[in-house]
Design a protein around this motif. Structure first.
Motif, PDB file in Angstrom:
ATOM      1  N   GLU A  63       0.665  -1.182   0.248  1.00  0.00           N
ATOM      2  CA  GLU A  63      -0.112  -0.050  -0.174  1.00  0.00           C
ATOM      3  C   GLU A  63       0.895   1.210  -0.049  1.00  0.00           C
ATOM      4  O   GLU A  63       1.129   2.592  -1.280  1.00  0.00           O
ATOM      5  CB  GLU A  63      -1.577  -0.053   1.336  1.00  0.00           C
ATOM      6  CG  GLU A  63      -2.114  -0.999   1.108  1.00  0.00           C
ATOM      7  CD  GLU A  63      -3.685  -0.844   0.457  1.00  0.00           C
ATOM      8  OE1 GLU A  63      -3.826   0.414  -0.802  1.00  0.00           O
ATOM      9  OE2 GLU A  63      -3.415  -1.626  -0.799  1.00  0.00           O
ATOM     10  N   SER A  75       2.693   1.983  -3.330  1.00  0.00           N
ATOM     11  CA  SER A  75       1.506   1.838  -4.750  1.00  0.00           C
ATOM     12  C   SER A  75       1.333   3.371  -4.110  1.00  0.00           C
ATOM     13  O   SER A  75       0.492   4.775  -5.018  1.00  0.00           O
ATOM     14  CB  SER A  75       0.064   1.094  -4.103  1.00  0.00           C
ATOM     15  OG  SER A  75      -0.948   2.186  -4.979  1.00  0.00           O
ATOM     16  N   SER A  76       1.030   4.443  -3.085  1.00  0.00           N
ATOM     17  CA  SER A  76       0.857   5.268  -2.782  1.00  0.00           C
ATOM     18  C   SER A  76       1.634   6.338  -2.924  1.00  0.00           C
ATOM     19  O   SER A  76       1.872   7.214  -3.522  1.00  0.00           O
ATOM     20  CB  SER A  76       0.418   5.692  -1.074  1.00  0.00           C
ATOM     21  OG  SER A  76       1.626   5.199  -0.305  1.00  0.00           O
ATOM     22  N   THR A 124       0.939   6.907  -7.198  1.00  0.00           N
ATOM     23  CA  THR A 124       0.192   7.699  -7.065  1.00  0.00           C
ATOM     24  C   THR A 124      -0.241   9.092  -6.893  1.00  0.00           C
ATOM     25  O   THR A 124      -1.149   9.568  -7.253  1.00  0.00           O
ATOM     26  CB  THR A 124      -0.754   6.755  -6.865  1.00  0.00           C
ATOM     27  OG1 THR A 124      -1.609   7.218  -4.999  1.00  0.00           O
ATOM     28  CG2 THR A 124      -1.104   5.308  -7.282  1.00  0.00           C
ATOM     29  N   GLU A 148      -0.466  10.061  -3.345  1.00  0.00           N
ATOM     30  CA  GLU A 148      -0.641  10.045  -2.120  1.00  0.00           C
ATOM     31  C   GLU A 148      -0.510  10.332  -0.887  1.00  0.00           C
ATOM     32  O   GLU A 148       0.609  10.759  -1.145  1.00  0.00           O
ATOM     33  CB  GLU A 148      -1.827   8.821  -2.026  1.00  0.00           C
ATOM     34  CG  GLU A 148      -2.751   8.021  -3.203  1.00  0.00           C
ATOM     35  CD  GLU A 148      -3.591   7.036  -2.937  1.00  0.00           C
ATOM     36  OE1 GLU A 148      -4.058   7.586  -1.207  1.00  0.00           O
ATOM     37  OE2 GLU A 148      -3.252   6.383  -3.244  1.00  0.00           O
ATOM     38  N   GLN A 149      -0.764  11.692  -0.114  1.00  0.00           N
ATOM     39  CA  GLN A 149       0.032  12.167   0.877  1.00  0.00           C
ATOM     40  C   GLN A 149      -0.239  11.081   1.608  1.00  0.00           C
ATOM     41  O   GLN A 149      -0.844  10.350   1.905  1.00  0.00           O
ATOM     42  CB  GLN A 149      -0.852  13.293   1.201  1.00  0.00           C
ATOM     43  CG  GLN A 149      -1.164  14.434   0.378  1.00  0.00           C
ATOM     44  CD  GLN A 149      -0.007  15.126  -0.148  1.00  0.00           C
ATOM     45  OE1 GLN A 149       0.582  15.240   1.188  1.00  0.00           O
ATOM     46  NE2 GLN A 149       0.316  15.687  -1.333  1.00  0.00           N
ATOM     47  N   GLN A 150       1.330  11.069   3.075  1.00  0.00           N
ATOM     48  CA  GLN A 150       1.099   9.969   3.566  1.00  0.00           C
ATOM     49  C   GLN A 150       0.504  10.362   5.054  1.00  0.00           C
ATOM     50  O   GLN A 150       1.025  12.052   4.771  1.00  0.00           O
ATOM     51  CB  GLN A 150       3.048  10.022   4.072  1.00  0.00           C
ATOM     52  CG  GLN A 150       3.941   9.213   2.342  1.00  0.00           C
ATOM     53  CD  GLN A 150       2.937   7.486   2.922  1.00  0.00           C
ATOM     54  OE1 GLN A 150       2.368   7.034   3.697  1.00  0.00           O
ATOM     55  NE2 GLN A 150       2.905   7.308   1.438  1.00  0.00           N
ATOM     56  N   VAL A 172      -1.199   7.627   4.693  1.00  0.00           N
ATOM     57  CA  VAL A 172      -2.869   6.941   3.433  1.00  0.00           C
ATOM     58  C   VAL A 172      -3.627   6.413   5.111  1.00  0.00           C
ATOM     59  O   VAL A 172      -3.476   5.460   5.232  1.00  0.00           O
ATOM     60  CB  VAL A 172      -2.641   6.809   2.557  1.00  0.00           C
ATOM     61  CG1 VAL A 172      -3.469   6.020   2.111  1.00  0.00           C
ATOM     62  CG2 VAL A 172      -1.587   6.825   1.515  1.00  0.00           C
ATOM     63  N   ARG A 203      -6.549   3.759   5.328  1.00  0.00           N
ATOM     64  CA  ARG A 203      -7.427   2.755   4.854  1.00  0.00           C
ATOM     65  C   ARG A 203      -9.079   2.271   5.395  1.00  0.00           C
ATOM     66  O   ARG A 203      -8.316   2.866   6.829  1.00  0.00           O
ATOM     67  CB  ARG A 203      -6.448   1.749   4.778  1.00  0.00           C
ATOM     68  CG  ARG A 203      -5.902   2.171   3.344  1.00  0.00           C
ATOM     69  CD  ARG A 203      -6.414   2.127   1.700  1.00  0.00           C
ATOM     70  NE  ARG A 203      -4.647   2.672   1.389  1.00  0.00           N
ATOM     71  CZ  ARG A 203      -4.615   3.738  -0.161  1.00  0.00           C
ATOM     72  NH1 ARG A 203      -5.738   4.351   0.352  1.00  0.00           N
ATOM     73  NH2 ARG A 203      -3.836   3.637  -0.959  1.00  0.00           N
TER      74      ARG A 203
END
Length: 74
Positions: A31, A34-35, A38, A40-42, A44, A46
């Protein structure tokens, strides 16, 4: 990828305790990667149900599964 994670975090993975903490380490690392890919901000966030595809929860009640997930994350 699993072998790469084991070679990087070998000693730490061996010290994990919990019914599925070992498997959870691979799910979280996947994950994380993947973030990053892409953008995505940390950190993430879920939903806990997203883990049900990778982790087998053995309890019937959601509260029990969440407690077990928390213990394994610790």
């Amino acid at each position: 990828m699993k072998q790469q994670i084991v070679s990087i975090y070998g000693e730490q993975i061996e010290q994990l305790k919990g019914s599925f903490a070992y498997h959870l380490a691979f799910v979280l690392q996947k994950e994380r990667m993947s973030s990053i890919q892409t953008g995505e901000q940390q950190p993430v966030r879920r939903h806990w149900r997203q883990f049900t595809y990778s982790i087998r929860f053995n309890k019937v009640r959601k509260a029990d599964n969440l407690k077990e997930l928390e213990l394994n994350l610790d």
